[in-house]
Scaffold this active site. Structure first.
Site, PDB file in Angstrom:
ATOM      1  N   TYR A 142      67.583 -61.622 101.707  1.00 12.25           N
ATOM      2  CA  TYR A 142      66.705 -62.213 102.723  1.00 12.25           C
ATOM      3  C   TYR A 142      65.655 -63.030 101.989  1.00 12.25           C
ATOM      4  CZ  TYR A 142      63.110 -62.467 106.399  1.00 12.25           C
ATOM      5  OH  TYR A 142      62.182 -62.902 107.306  1.00 12.25           O
ATOM      6  N   ASP A 237      64.275 -65.546  93.871  1.00  8.37           N
ATOM      7  CA  ASP A 237      63.295 -65.180  94.894  1.00  8.37           C
ATOM      8  C   ASP A 237      62.647 -63.882  94.416  1.00  8.37           C
ATOM      9  OD1 ASP A 237      61.910 -64.103  96.986  1.00  8.37           O
ATOM     10  OD2 ASP A 237      63.441 -64.503  98.502  1.00  8.37           O
ATOM     11  N   LYS A 265      53.453 -62.049  97.986  1.00 10.14           N
ATOM     12  CA  LYS A 265      53.037 -60.639  98.081  1.00 10.14           C
ATOM     13  C   LYS A 265      51.949 -60.239  97.068  1.00 10.14           C
ATOM     14  CE  LYS A 265      57.209 -59.165 100.498  1.00 10.14           C
ATOM     15  NZ  LYS A 265      57.043 -58.773 101.863  1.00 10.14           N
TER      16      LYS A 265
HETATM   17  N1  HOZ Z   1      59.885 -59.251 105.677  1.00 10.05           N
HETATM   18  C1  HOZ Z   1      59.454 -57.896 105.594  1.00 10.05           C
HETATM   19  C2  HOZ Z   1      60.548 -57.003 105.276  1.00 10.05           C
HETATM   20  N2  HOZ Z   1      61.259 -57.252 104.084  1.00 10.05           N
HETATM   21  C3  HOZ Z   1      58.806 -57.436 106.863  1.00 10.05           C
HETATM   22  C4  HOZ Z   1      57.428 -57.897 106.928  1.00 10.05           C
HETATM   23  C5  HOZ Z   1      56.615 -57.313 108.070  1.00 10.05           C
HETATM   24  O1  HOZ Z   1      57.155 -56.905 109.086  1.00 10.05           O
HETATM   25  O2  HOZ Z   1      55.408 -57.263 107.948  1.00 10.05           O
END
Ligand code: HOZ
Length: 424
Positions: A142, A237, A265
């Site tokens: 992802y 990534d 992050k």
């Molecule tokens: N993209 C996040 C999971 N890999 C979720 C981020 C969120 O819901 O804050």
């Protein structure tokens, strides 16, 4: 009615699904999400005054735990001088120099506001630089909600049963080739079938959006060689793994040099930050020097830069990565004891982990899909009831922070052991 329930009912009236990011809706485990009013260290406090030991860490950024004093102080001091200038500011230079120092493959870097922006910009830049259109990604990886990358995607897209999102034109999706992770034969076949057409390969070097599995020995090396031989840009990534698995991220751990890296992050310290960078000759294709356009009103925002810099400096000061390895090893030892004899697979690298409810092995998305998601959901809710919060999906990774103490790990491991007994 609980305060969380009441807020969720209101939220659903005005926010699609009641959440601003799908995984938070608990669809992967059933039930309803709790709302949080504050967080400190490794603990969340819900609006119903429940205290939870948190293994999500705001999905990765909270590497020092929540509300770490140096980060909060930097934010307060910087905010007092103005929230956004829309001009260059000194903290952007400090951040760029820090990133290039920590991640040697990054010779130049541009700041953005999220991991999604970072991967999206990498793809456009790779296409502009190579004058090619196709990209290759791996099933279950992802890379944010970028059109071209929401093809066989992991994370919420997977949990909610739509790894191929509606709204992505078929013509665009057709430019994204997907292959299984850890399958060198499929990878080589894809390169053969698209010779001269692949602008980029993008991957999470440690896929962490279909649970967490590791690259098999030689897989990344082979990929690097294929990209080099074919003039294809290799994009790591490292939004989740960057500045977490090591100072220099997964590329330092595995000794592979990508051409471009997407980051986020940890470098935002909890504020909305992303970045992308790599070889100068590629980065110089960006506007205003080059023909690939990319921009952002809040990019390089001083408060966000201050938060990220403070977090990275504190990690250096306390030798945070070594501490995380110790905490991770302790958590792993306790978990392995608890799962002994049960049909479960535990993966950990540094401060990231996943417990799969399957016999395994788990090397790719297909293996991960064999997990017993109903049993995982029962385990998740039982732990939550006992005050331990894991990610609300079998297909998300867990995160440790330097704020998790040996006592927190011990207590959590007891709860894990108790609830595994209850669900098997
Ligand atoms: N993209 C996040 C999971 N890999 C979720 C981020 C969120 O819901 O804050």
């Amino acid at each position: 009615m609980s305060a969380s329930r009441s807020l969720f009912l209101s939220a659903k009236q005005r926010i699609p699904g009641g959440v601003n990011s799908p995984v938070r809706a608990f669809r992967g485990v059933g039930g309803e999400p709790f709302f949080v009013k504050s967080a400190a260290g490794c603990r969340l406090t819900t609006v119903d005054d429940r205290e939870l030991i948190d293994f999500v860490g705001t999905w990765g950024p909270a590497i020092l735990g929540h509300a770490a004093a140096p980060v909060i102080q930097a934010v307060q001091e910087t905010a007092a001088r103005g929230l956004s200038f829309g001009t260059p500011n000194p903290l952007e230079v400090d951040m760029a120099e820090t990133i290039c120092h920590l991640v040697p493959s990054v010779q130049k870097v541009r700041m953005v506001n999220s991991g999604t922006e970072a991967t999206m910009s990498c793809i456009r830049l790779a296409r502009g630089f190579t004058a090619r259109s196709k990209i290759l990604k791996f099933e279950g990886c992802y890379h944010g909600h970028v059109d071209s990358l929401l093809v066989k995607a992991g994370s919420g897209a997977l949990t909610n049963g739509t790894p191929d999102s509606a709204g992505v034109p078929a013509e665009l999706a057709a430019l994204t080739i997907t292959v299984p992770f850890n399958d060198p034969a499929a990878l080589e076949a894809a390169f053969d079938a698209n010779r001269g057409d692949l602008a980029a390969v993008i991957l999470e070097p440690v896929p962490a959006n279909a649970g967490l599995y590791l690259p098999e020995p030689g897989f990344l090396e082979n990929l690097r060689a294929l990209c080099t031989a074919n003039g294809t840009i290799l994009i790591f990534d490292e939004v989740m793994t960057g500045f977490r698995l090591a100072r220099g991220g997964a590329q330092e751990v595995f000794g592979i040099t990508p051409d471009l890296t997407a980051m986020g992050k940890v470098i935002g310290g909890g504020l909305p930050v992303g970045a992308f960078g790599g070889r100068s000759e590629i980065m110089d294709f960006l506007s205003p020097d080059g023909p690939v356009y990319q921009a952002g009103t809040l990019s390089g925002n001083p408060v966000a830069m201050a938060a990220g810099l403070a977090q990275l400096k504190e990690m250096e000061r306390i030798d945070g990565w070594a501490r995380l390895e110790e905490t991770g090893a302790a958590f792993e030892a306790a978990t392995r004891e608890a799962i002994d004899g049960l049909p479960l697979v535990f993966h950990r690298i540094g401060s990231m982990f996943c417990l799969y409810f399957t016999q395994g092995p788990v090397k790719n998305l297909q293996d991960a899909m064999h997990s017993d998601r109903d049993r995982f959901a029962k385990f998740f809710h039982a732990c939550l009831e006992d005050g331990v919060y894991f990610a609300p999906s079998q297909f998300e990774a867990g995160f440790l922070s330097t704020a998790h103490t040996p006592a927190d790990i011990e207590r959590s491991a007891e709860i894990v052991a108790k609830n595994l007994k209850a669900v098997f």
